[in-house]
Design a protein around this motif. Structure first.
Motif, PDB file in Angstrom:
ATOM      1  N   UNK A  49       0.821  -1.205   0.000  1.00 20.57           N
ATOM      2  CA  UNK A  49       0.000   0.000   0.000  1.00 20.57           C
ATOM      3  C   UNK A  49       0.859   1.260   0.000  1.00 20.57           C
ATOM      4  N   UNK A  50       1.857   1.214  -0.763  1.00 19.00           N
ATOM      5  CA  UNK A  50       2.655   2.418  -0.930  1.00 19.00           C
ATOM      6  C   UNK A  50       2.744   2.687  -2.414  1.00 19.00           C
ATOM      7  N   UNK A  81       6.594   1.199   8.173  1.00 20.59           N
ATOM      8  CA  UNK A  81       5.784   1.369   6.967  1.00 20.59           C
ATOM      9  C   UNK A  81       4.344   0.999   7.225  1.00 20.59           C
ATOM     10  N   UNK A  82       4.187  -0.137   7.870  1.00 20.35           N
ATOM     11  CA  UNK A  82       2.832  -0.605   8.082  1.00 20.35           C
ATOM     12  C   UNK A  82       2.056   0.374   8.964  1.00 20.35           C
ATOM     13  N   UNK A  83       2.740   0.839   9.950  1.00 20.80           N
ATOM     14  CA  UNK A  83       2.063   1.749  10.866  1.00 20.80           C
ATOM     15  C   UNK A  83       1.681   3.045  10.175  1.00 20.80           C
ATOM     16  N   UNK A  84       2.560   3.510   9.306  1.00 15.66           N
ATOM     17  CA  UNK A  84       2.251   4.778   8.649  1.00 15.66           C
ATOM     18  C   UNK A  84       1.122   4.609   7.646  1.00 15.66           C
ATOM     19  N   UNK A 129       9.835   7.484   3.258  1.00 13.67           N
ATOM     20  CA  UNK A 129       8.446   7.050   3.378  1.00 13.67           C
ATOM     21  C   UNK A 129       7.496   8.235   3.206  1.00 13.67           C
ATOM     22  N   UNK A 130       7.852   9.346   3.801  1.00  4.89           N
ATOM     23  CA  UNK A 130       6.952  10.498   3.686  1.00  4.89           C
ATOM     24  C   UNK A 130       6.876  10.957   2.234  1.00  4.89           C
ATOM     25  N   UNK A 152      16.508   8.688   7.537  1.00  4.25           N
ATOM     26  CA  UNK A 152      16.479   8.392   6.104  1.00  4.25           C
ATOM     27  C   UNK A 152      15.168   7.731   5.688  1.00  4.25           C
ATOM     28  N   UNK A 153      14.885   6.627   6.334  1.00  5.19           N
ATOM     29  CA  UNK A 153      13.748   5.850   5.850  1.00  5.19           C
ATOM     30  C   UNK A 153      12.426   6.584   6.081  1.00  5.19           C
TER      31      UNK A 153
END
Lengths: 273, 1255
Positions: free
Chosen positions: B308-309, B365-368, B440-441, B435-436
């Motif tokens: 889902x990204x 990632x999942x949390x975001x 992600x943002x 970084x990550x």
């Protein structure tokens, strides 16, 4: 004098998991074969495999597709057979690879000989390892279901891979690192094994089964050594090396982990697609 | 509040702020992180590059002594001294470099004479060396005492047993070819053959036996037939165990004395120590490869969970980069603080990666992505971070603890590992956070942008009522109009896996990913890389020289190593030996045999004294061993089971020996057969007149096999290249579909952005299904009904069209009754409504008109139902109950009910209600938290507006003519329920009104037409049961044939001349508190589902309410009942309930949509499981064709899914012009055709191909 050395060590490794240059074992030729056999039986319980992962990767989708197309009737027997096949392959492959981990490097210049040393152990080594791995790997989910407490902790393939890697790392460390003495080696390995269990398993059944496996395997080894089938060069725990149970334990936990994931992994497959 | 909670709170807050920061300034933060990484990796430059090339270090030969084995007691500058330079070397290598030439050269000499006599002198030389002894005060020391004593050869080298010394000193010379036996040499008819007999046939990079014995590279030896310089060079190689400088000096001076090299300028100053790295063999490679495979499997299984990204691959790459650069940083930092890594980096690397792990990244990632999508990106990142902060910190603390425990094992290697791991963990945490998170943002922002581009402005399409928090795939439906609450549009990423036939899927996979091209490209790159790296003259040597450049290596650095197998042509000009025209050899002070011979030479009366040659020594000869393969020494020692790995040898300066041989000697050693076979063909350097003209036959045969090897390799390469090209061509022809190009053309017309194709922009050709478009309606199609033969549609105007479901012909147009009067009025009115979105403006007017229905403006809604459209005002409290009970007609025919068909259009009714009331989509999330409530509130006005927009329509339409709200079709009768409560029965063929019932006044929201019964559900929650009655007898009924399948039950055909009466038999006045949204009948039962969260089961005969089923927590949107009394219902809460109609108990209860929407796989699974529950809460644009085929409506297309797999099978595009319109209703006909309500058009889609393939 040069030649037989690696071969001997190579074979004995599979029992000891950490033969390397430390043990100058003066085994008779016959003892070698038997030693190897013992080794497999034990280390097979220990082993788990990376490459089977490849095998697994190919296999699982097919099984899942089979399953889903067969209108929900989950063929339990077939499933069982597939799982045990995967586990068998894991064990057999792991026996070979962990064997190789111990091979001394002086054979490297002669590839044909290297190939020979890979398969120098007796032919029944991989089958025995595989069988033991299959038994252990099926035993774990079975016991889980009997106890009625399904294993939920970190149930995913990434975690299983991590577990396998750590197990290989433990073997690697035991084979390649130089320890000051046996006690230190054994203690370190014990701590590592417990850490493995804590990190990836954390279930009482896993702990119990691992200890049982380690105990049984150690007992078998003792028995065999007592009967003169095989001997360790510097036994410090009755007839065998004292760190052997640790390796068995962590191997049991690893194979159990794979077995559990296999047991539950297939229903999850549609998700992951 | 305990300490833990406080801590937790603080951590969470800190993470929240950090997330805000990261998402606010992504670019500066990424730059900052990159700089950090680079800075931390800077110390790595000092580390030696990985590689197995040997490393050199040279010390002056003057007062050289072996280094002590303790690192502490090193003399000299420790900074220059490599750390391996400890203890005595494995061996000292003393080479005696011999250059020999026949001088003067007679032009009638044979080619073999160039090297035969020089080689013959080696035996003498070896004898001299062997017998050399040093006599001094301490006694006599012979070579035996200092030389390296070797024992057995490896058993596998039986064939070399005669050639390499097996006992005693390791002394190699070309004489070993003849077992150091001069007699054998003399009787050897073919020297070249003897020398080359052990040369490998294939190209080989390791040292060959010839190189070993000659001690110089093959092309420098001059032992071939084309040696125009006529100088032969070879070495006698001596391996010494101990360094005895006096012995060596005496040997050197003696040899120089015996064989002086007058013009030798070799500098004999340096001892070069060569350190060899450990070579990785197959045996060690296999475990290594295994660990790496495990590592990759781990990474694979980890990163596949990223979902889902926007760019899955990008994030996976970022995750891997995070871990890798944290490792690099760890090593760099450790190096910076003075820790030198002693572990084998390649070996421990996988373990380090596994220990550090990718878990945190995935959790982040999942949390975001699971945060509410309608938040701002910043807030999403911050929320995601803060919600996982505690677990991240806890995990990290645990890992650090474990590793610290490992640190106390006091095993140096483990301690080092742990140290690296700790630093790696910390730097990994740093990178994750900076970084990550930032990456992600950026990714999330990109996804938002992409979504925004795809859909209408968010305000317009955001559904206001969100009862259940759904995954974002639901909320992000593009162009989700409020009017179509049940539309499911397709998630673009789910188009990726297509379940076509296997063959096609493989092809598409190839075509899509350009797999072949990429593989070839990657293969080529890797191949070139390997070539460059392994090429002895290439990168590796360069790297090695770069690494070891601190050791003085002479003026030119490292000369490129020659290819030992001799790919280069022999006689390279680099060889700086030059043969000068005859000059008197400068006499040395010692009388050597050579000089005597030279003097004798001319006096011996050879017919014509040829040119005299002089052997020159250049700088190139100084370290001729450098030109050997770098595996020369390891392979030599490995023959004796001595490994040079991680050890070093010391190479002493070579002793030059020059031999001049006179022609007579050359003639003496000539073998009798050679004279016959070889002929002198060298043109003399003086005159070419007598150049021998018969070299012919010998030449090609004796061509050096090196050249042949070169050509062979080239030819092989060419051939394999051609083969590869041919193979690929064939593959292309086989794999690519023939109409590849045309299809590409056909759908290249579409805008790429609109195509819901896969990520690669490639969509498979979809020509297999061509939709049949039925045009004719002026307005959007309102409702649809069909049986097998006919298809009835009704548009907003109220125009009913009857189509032939097979061919798509329009059979009948039933004009609206009021059409003659004021049909366009409705248009105008509705358009005016469309144009004036502000509800307040237009509200008053229609409300004034609504004098028929008494209404009140919507009161403040109770909080429980705040998410639902308020329909209370629609309930006509003045509804006059029509209690005219007519006895039920006892005509029951044995008509098989075909509920399966009608089961699919259930949601249409629901949808229509929703459209009319303008309520928003039911399936969206509602448990809004404080964060998003503001926005919700702003949207909350919408449904009200919609509702108020629609209510005047119905009110006003009551004046003129009402619109059709529901339709059903049986046989040739169409039942239409109108918004003014009128029930009409039309003849489908003739288009005449057969009867009507105008007693009810509340709009008919749902209709069921079963056998001869009609059940109408009205907006006010009442149910009316009608029965159709013909005045002619039952016999007059005809049965229409069923053309396609006999299993299809026949439909009653009311002949047109019968008079049909529609009688109201029962009325259930207040069946539900709220409007009935779903109505279904089967097996003598009628099930109603209402917005009041309940279901009711009625008996069809006497309209007796059997059960009231409660269990849903939202309005019922779908109901399905089948012949086996299985009842399923779907609600707005996303739940599906299965009921037992006989007992009224709930059998099971499941949620179709969990938080993580893995999508259709799960859904399909549920569908499969829930035997009959073919309906979900999600609505109308779904249909099930066969047991395993599902149809969904999308944005201008319909998609076919495989239920069993949850894969997309095919997507059919319905039109090009109005792609923005979603397919709102899908109706499945028996012949697998699908009717989609698509704007004002209907599309008939046949899916024969899919069915065939799947069957």
């Amino acid at each position: 004098m040069v030649k037989p050395m690696p071969r001997l060590e190579n074979c004995t490794w599979s029992c000891s998991c950490a033969a390397r240059g430390r043990h100058k074992n003066q085994l008779e030729k016959t003892a070698v074969g038997l030693a190897a056999k013992v080794g497999e039986m034990l280390s097979s319980s220990v082993s788990s495999s990376p490459l089977t992962l490849v095998g697994h990767g190919t296999r699982t989708p097919s099984t899942s597709s089979l399953r889903s197309s067969s209108t929900n009737s989950l063929n339990l027997n077939q499933h069982l057979v597939q799982r045990s096949l995967v586990l068998f392959a894991v064990g057999a492959f792991m026996a070979l690879v962990l064997n190789l981990l111990q091979i001394q490097r002086n054979v490297t210049l002669f590839p044909e000989e290297v190939i020979a040393t890979i398969f120098s152990s007796a032919w029944w080594v991989p089958p025995c390892c595989g069988t033991a791995a299959a038994v252990v790997g099926l035993l774990y989910p079975c016991i889980d279901s009997h106890l009625g407490e399904p294993h939920k902790f970190k149930r995913e393939w990434a975690s299983v891979m991590r577990c396998i890697a750590v197990f290989v790392g433990i073997n690697h460390a035991s084979a390649k690192l130089d320890f000051a003495n046996n006690v230190q080696l054994s203690l370190t390995l014990a701590a590592l094994s417990l850490g493995l269990w804590w990190t990836f398993d954390r279930s009482r059944s896993g702990l119990g089964l691992g200890i049982t496996i380690a105990f049984l395997a150690t007992l078998i080894t003792q028995f065999l050594v007592y009967n003169g089938v095989y001997q360790y060069t510097s036994p410090d725990f009755l007839y065998i090396r004292s760190w052997l149970p640790c390796i068995f334990f962590s191997g049991g936990v690893t194979v159990g982990n794979i077995g559990r994931q296999l047991a539950m992994g297939i229903p999850e497959k549609p998700h992951t697609d | 509040m305990t300490l833990t909670e406080k801590l937790r709170e603080k951590i969470s807050r800190a993470f929240y702020n950090h997330g805000l920061l990261c998402a606010s300034y992504p670019i500066p933060i990424i730059l900052f992180t990159g700089l950090c990484i680079l800075a931390c990796c800077y110390p790595l430059l000092k580390l030696p590059l990985p590689g197995t090339g040997p490393v050199e270090y040279s010390t002056p030969v003057k007062d050289y002594s072996p280094p002590s084995s303790e690192p502490g007691h090193q003399q000299g500058d420790p900074s220059e001294r490599p750390d391996w330079y400890l203890g005595a070397p494995v061996a000292y290598i003393q080479q005696i470099l011999v250059k020999a030439t026949v001088s003067p050269w007679h032009k009638n000499f044979l080619a073999v004479d160039v090297f035969r006599s020089p080689l013959s002198r080696v035996f003498q030389l070896v004898e001299e060396i062997r017998n050399h002894a040093l006599r001094d005060s301490s006694g006599i020391r012979s070579l035996e005492e200092v030389c390296l004593q070797v024992t057995d050869l490896l058993p596998s080298l039986k064939k070399l047993r005669d050639l390499l010394p097996e006992h005693g000193c390791l002394l190699l010379s070309p004489g070993n070819f003849w077992q150091n036996d001069r007699e054998r040499f003399n009787s050897d008819p073919d020297i070249i053959k003897t020398i080359h007999q052990h040369e490998p046939k294939t190209l080989q990079t390791s040292a060959t036996l010839k190189d070993l014995l000659f001690g110089v590279p093959g092309k420098y030896s001059g032992v071939n037939l084309y040696n125009r310089k006529r100088v032969v060079s070879y070495t006698v190689t001596l391996a010494l165990q101990r360094y005895d400088s006096r012995f060596l000096t005496s040997l050197r001076s003696r040899l120089k004395l015996l064989h002086p090299s007058p013009n030798c300028t070799l500098r004999e100053e340096h001892v070069v120590h060569v350190h060899f790295k450990e070579e990785i063999g197959i045996a060690e490679l296999i475990p290594l490869v295994t660990t790496y495979i495990i590592l990759f499997a781990y990474i694979y299984f980890s990163t596949r969970k990223i979902d889902m990204v926007k760019s899955k691959w990008g994030l996976a790459l970022a995750a891997v980069v995070t871990v890798l650069s944290s490792l690099l940083m760890s090593v760099g930092l450790c190096t910076l603080f003075g820790l030198t890594p002693t572990l084998n980096g390649g070996e421990i690397f996988p373990y380090l990666v596994v220990v550090i792990g990718l878990e945190n990244v995935l959790v982040l990632t999942k949390s975001v992505v699971s945060t509410p999508v309608d938040l701002e990106v910043k807030l999403r990142i911050a929320q995601g971070l803060s919600s996982e902060s505690w677990s991240i910190m806890k995990n990290m603390a645990t890992e650090l603890g474990i590793i610290l425990i490992g640190y106390f094992t006091l095993v140096p290697a483990i301690q080092e590992f742990c140290l690296f791991a700790v630093v790696g963990l910390v730097s990994d945490f740093f990178l994750q956070m900076f970084f990550f998170t930032t990456v992600l943002s950026i990714d999330i922002r990109r996804m938002e942008l992409a979504d925004l581009n795809k859909r209408l402005p968010a305000e317009a399409c955001m559904p206001s009522a969100k009862p259940v928090s759904r995954s974002q795939t639901y909320e992000r439906q593009p162009a989700m109009r409020p009017a179509t609450p049940h539309t499911i549009t397709l998630q673009p990423s789910s188009f990726r896996n297509l379940r076509l036939p296997k063959r096609l899927r493989v092809i598409y996979f190839f075509a899509r990913t350009r797999l072949a091209q990429r593989l070839i490209m990657a293969g080529t790159v890797i191949w070139i890389g390997i070539l460059v790296y392994t090429d002895p003259a290439g990168l590796r040597t360069y790297l090695t020289s770069q690494v070891t450049e601190q050791s003085p290596l002479g003026e030119a650095g490292l000369p490129p190593m020659p290819v030992p197998g001799g790919v280069l042509p022999a006689g390279d000009a680099k060889l700086a030996l030059s043969v000068f025209p005859s000059e008197p050899v400068q006499l040395s002070e010692n009388q050597t045999q050579q000089q005597r011979e030279q003097k004798e030479g001319p006096s011996n009366g050879q017919p014509e004294p040829g040119t005299k040659a002089e052997v020159t020594w250049g700088g190139e000869d100084e370290e001729i061993w450098r030109k050997l393969s770098f595996r020369h020494w390891p392979s030599l020692f490995s023959y004796y089971n001595i490994t040079l790995a991680k050890r070093y040898i010391s190479i002493l300066p070579a002793i030059p020996v020059t031999l001049y041989l006179n022609p007579r000697e050359a003639l003496e050693v000539r073998h009798p057969q050679e004279a016959n076979r070889y002929h002198s063909f060298f043109p003399s350097s003086l005159g070419k007149l007598e150049a021998v003209d018969r070299p012919g036959e010998a030449l090609p045969k004796l061509q050096g096999h090196r050249d042949v090897t070169l050509y062979k390799v080239a030819a092989l390469g060419l051939a394999s290249g051609i083969l590869l090209v041919l193979l690929l061509f064939c593959l292309y022809r086989v794999f690519c579909p023939k109409n590849y190009g045309q299809n590409g053309l056909s759908h290249s017309r579409r805008k790429r952005g609109d195509l819901p194709c896969d990520d690669y922009g490639y969509s498979p050709p979809e020509t297999e299904i061509v939709p049949l478009v039925l045009r004719g309606h002026l307005m959007d199609i309102e409702c649809l009904a069909s049986d097998r033969m006919l298809l009835v549609s009704c548009c907003l105007v109220g125009q009913i069209r009857v189509w032939d479901a097979q061919t798509g012909d329009c059979l009948t147009v039933i004009p609206k009754q009021g059409l003659r009067r004021d049909s366009s009025g409705i248009f105008d009115y509705q358009e005016s409504w469309d144009q004036s979105p502000d509800p307040k403006n237009g509200l008053e007017d229609p409300f004034d008109n609504s004098h028929q229905l008494k209404r009140m403006l919507s009161p403040p809604q109770p909080p429980l139902f705040c998410d639902q459209p308020d329909l209370t005002s629609l309930i006509d409290t003045n509804f006059l109950e029509q209690a005219t009970v007519v006895a039920p007609e006892p005509r029951h025919r044995t008509v098989c009910s075909r509920h399966k068909d009608t089961g699919y259009n259930f949601g249409r009714l629901v949808e229509k209600v929703y459209e009319e009331t303008g309520s928003a989509r039911a399936l969206s999330c509602g448990t809004g938290e404080g964060g998003c409530s503001a926005r919700r509130k702003s949207l909350g006005d919408e449904p009200l507006a919609g509702f108020e927009k629609s209510s005047p329509v119905s009110a006003w339409a009551g004046d003129l003519e009402s619109s059709v709200w529901s339709l059903d079709l049986r046989g040739n009768l169409i039942v239409a329920g109108r918004s003014n409560g009128k029930l009409e029965v039309w003849d489908a063929i003739e288009g005449t009104l057969r009867c009507s019932d105008e007693e009810g006044q509340s709009g008919i929201t749902a209709l069921v037409f079963l056998n001869n019964r009609i059940v109408a559900a009205r907006l006010n929650g009442s149910l009316d049961f009608f029965s159709l009655e013909t005045h002619s007898s039952y016999n007059h009924l005809q049965f229409r044939g069923t053309p396609s399948r006999s299993s299809i039950p026949s439909s009653p055909m009311y002949s047109s001349n019968d008079l049909i009466m529609c009688q109201l038999t029962h009325t259930v006045p207040c069946a539900h508190q709220k409007p009935i949204t779903a109505l279904k009948a089967a097996a003598g039962r009628l099930v109603t589902g209402s917005q009041d969260h309940t279901l009711k089961v009625y008996r069809l005969e006497d309209s007796c309410c059997l059960f009231t089923l409660q269990g849903h927590s939202g309005a019922i949107t779908a109901v399905y009942i089948d012949q086996t009394m299985g009842l399923a219902s779907g609600g707005q809460d996303g739940a599906i309930c299965l009921w037992d109609v006989l007992t009224g108990s709930r059998v099971s209860h499941m949620y179709a949509h969990r938080g993580d929407d893995e999508g259709w796989g799960e859904q399909g699974w549920i569908w499969d499981r829930g035997w009959g529950s073919r309906d979900l809460g999600c609505g109308a644009s779904l249909g099930v064709i066969s047991d395993n085929l599902l149809v969904t409506g999308g944005q201008g297309c319909v998609s076919f899914w495989d239920i069993g797999y949850g894969d997309l099978l095919q997507t059919v595009y319905l039109g090009k012009s109005n792609e923005s319109q979603p397919a709102r209703q899908i109706l499945v006909l028996e012949n697998a055709a699908i009717v989609c309500n698509f704007g004002s058009e209907l599309s008939l889609v046949y899916v024969p191909s899919v069915l065939e393939k799947l069957d």
